[in-house]
Design an enzyme around this catalytic site. Structure first.
Site, PDB file in Angstrom:
ATOM      1  N   ASP A   1       0.829  -1.207   0.000  1.00 42.07           N
ATOM      2  CA  ASP A   1       0.000   0.000   0.000  1.00 42.07           C
ATOM      3  C   ASP A   1       0.862   1.255   0.000  1.00 42.07           C
ATOM      4  O   ASP A   1       1.973   1.253   0.519  1.00 42.07           O
ATOM      5  CB  ASP A   1      -0.908  -0.034   1.246  1.00 42.07           C
TER       6      ASP A   1
ATOM      7  N   ASN B   1     -11.035  -2.884  -5.290  1.00 41.80           N
ATOM      8  CA  ASN B   1     -10.307  -1.911  -6.108  1.00 41.80           C
ATOM      9  C   ASN B   1     -11.020  -1.592  -7.434  1.00 41.80           C
ATOM     10  O   ASN B   1     -10.674  -0.612  -8.099  1.00 41.80           O
ATOM     11  CB  ASN B   1      -8.863  -2.365  -6.371  1.00 41.80           C
TER      12      ASN B   1
HETATM   13  C1  IPE Z   1      -5.376  -2.805  -0.195  1.00 35.53           C
HETATM   14  O1  IPE Z   1      -5.085  -1.467  -0.318  1.00 35.53           O
HETATM   15  C2  IPE Z   1      -5.356  -3.462  -1.548  1.00 35.53           C
HETATM   16  C3  IPE Z   1      -4.037  -3.622  -2.163  1.00 35.53           C
HETATM   17  C4  IPE Z   1      -2.903  -3.265  -1.643  1.00 35.53           C
HETATM   18  C5  IPE Z   1      -4.057  -4.273  -3.443  1.00 35.53           C
HETATM   19  P1  IPE Z   1      -6.223  -0.357  -0.465  1.00 35.53           P
HETATM   20  O2  IPE Z   1      -5.509   0.937  -0.579  1.00 35.53           O
HETATM   21  O3  IPE Z   1      -7.158  -0.718  -1.554  1.00 35.53           O
HETATM   22  O4  IPE Z   1      -6.984  -0.486   0.931  1.00 35.53           O
HETATM   23  P2  IPE Z   1      -7.893   0.544   1.723  1.00 35.53           P
HETATM   24  O5  IPE Z   1      -9.002   0.920   0.784  1.00 35.53           O
HETATM   25  O6  IPE Z   1      -7.052   1.706   2.069  1.00 35.53           O
HETATM   26  O7  IPE Z   1      -8.354  -0.203   2.935  1.00 35.53           O
HETATM   27  C1  IPE Z   2      -1.635   0.337  -3.402  1.00 37.34           C
HETATM   28  O1  IPE Z   2      -1.450   1.713  -3.429  1.00 37.34           O
HETATM   29  C2  IPE Z   2      -1.847  -0.231  -4.771  1.00 37.34           C
HETATM   30  C3  IPE Z   2      -3.207  -0.737  -5.025  1.00 37.34           C
HETATM   31  C4  IPE Z   2      -4.184  -0.757  -4.148  1.00 37.34           C
HETATM   32  C5  IPE Z   2      -3.456  -1.262  -6.345  1.00 37.34           C
HETATM   33  P1  IPE Z   2      -2.654   2.737  -3.351  1.00 37.34           P
HETATM   34  O2  IPE Z   2      -3.057   3.111  -4.730  1.00 37.34           O
HETATM   35  O3  IPE Z   2      -3.749   2.221  -2.491  1.00 37.34           O
HETATM   36  O4  IPE Z   2      -1.947   3.962  -2.649  1.00 37.34           O
HETATM   37  P2  IPE Z   2      -2.542   4.955  -1.572  1.00 37.34           P
HETATM   38  O5  IPE Z   2      -3.095   4.111  -0.460  1.00 37.34           O
HETATM   39  O6  IPE Z   2      -3.599   5.753  -2.250  1.00 37.34           O
HETATM   40  O7  IPE Z   2      -1.377   5.783  -1.148  1.00 37.34           O
HETATM   41 MG    MG Z   3      -4.167   2.379  -0.480  1.00 33.21          MG
END
Ligand code: IPE
Ligand code: IPE
Ligand code: MG
Length: 236
Positions: free
Chosen positions: A24, A72
């Site tokens: 993340d 997602n």
């Molecule tokens: C979890 O991260 C999913 C992945 C890393 C693929 P998210 O960024 O989607 O999670 P939330 O929404 O902050 O809980």
């Molecule tokens: C994790 O990074 C990647 C996926 C969930 C695909 P994020 O896109 O959730 O990054 P933040 O949480 O917005 O920083």
């Molecule tokens: Mg995230």
């Protein structure tokens, strides 16, 4: 995969066999640098590539990576297509090397929901690496624990009794060793629908490091912390 029996004496965790990571913070990495979010995801893929190399000497049998959740899909279409494009590019550029390094690729989650060209590439990669006997990289794609458990329960019910054992035997992770260590980057301390069942007795490790900045050294830190954790599984 099941919950191990209680060990007496509260021994340290020792060598982690199965490590999972919630990757993340790509978006925040990009925001901090005032660059497009897509670049954060691209750097995130580069971190995966470096980690797959860097993890080689660390004794891990399975590295499970959360790449795309069932939730997602709620993201804007252009971000989903950026992520899909990066996944395709990653398979095209890195499959040969993973195959040559005796790595077995596995997918957890229902990847059939992606575009046909990505599905085809994934299937080619699975086929190409299926007989490999080194470490396993399990990538979670369109993965959500609640979906996985519901699917497993349906399969278990179709075959007979629903018990913890029959559910576990029908999870996407059924062929993997028990989850030892679950890491989440970027300072968030939640599971976001990842490996809820498997994490029943896993050790959790959180870091403020944003995913694109995560390296094998950070993984080593997590493994060192794991090695001295006392695990009881409810015993003593
Ligand atoms: C979890 O991260 C999913 C992945 C890393 C693929 P998210 O960024 O989607 O999670 P939330 O929404 O902050 O809980
Ligand atoms: C994790 O990074 C990647 C996926 C969930 C695909 P994020 O896109 O959730 O990054 P933040 O949480 O917005 O920083
Ligand atoms: Mg995230």
């Amino acid at each position: 995969m099941s919950v191990p029996a209680a060990k007496s004496g509260g021994l340290g965790g020792g060598q982690a066999r199965h490590v999972a990571i919630i990757m993340d913070g790509n978006g925040r990495w990009a925001k901090k640098r005032h660059v497009p979010r897509a670049l954060g995801h691209q750097k995130g893929v580069e971190a995966v590539r470096a980690l797959v190399h860097g993890a080689a000497g660390l004794g891990i049998e399975v590295l499970t990576l959360y790449a795309f959740s069932t939730e997602n899909w709620q993201r804007p279409e252009d971000e989903i297509s950026d992520l899909t494009r990066l996944m395709k590019r990653f398979i095209l550029s890195d499959l040969d090397e993973m195959a040559d390094n005796n790595i077995r690729l596995k997918i957890i989650g229902d990847y059939s929901a992606f575009t046909p060209d990505l599905v085809e590439l994934i299937e080619r990669a699975l086929e190409r690496t299926k007989a490999n006997t080194g470490s396993t990289i399990a990538v979670a794609l369109n993965y959500g624990s609640m979906d996985e458990i519901a699917r497993a329960a349906r399969l278990a019910a179709a075959k007979g009794a629903i018990t913890p054992e029959t559910i576990a035997a029908n999870l996407d992770t059924a062929d993997l060793p028990p989850l030892d260590l679950l890491i989440r980057t970027s300072g968030e301390e939640r599971l976001s629908n990842f490996l809820l069942w498997q994490a029943a007795y896993a050790e959790l490790w959180f870091t403020e490091v944003l995913w694109p900045d995560f390296t094998a050294d950070h993984l080593k830190q997590a493994l060192d912390a794991f090695a001295i954790r006392e695990r009881h599984y409810g015993g003593r």
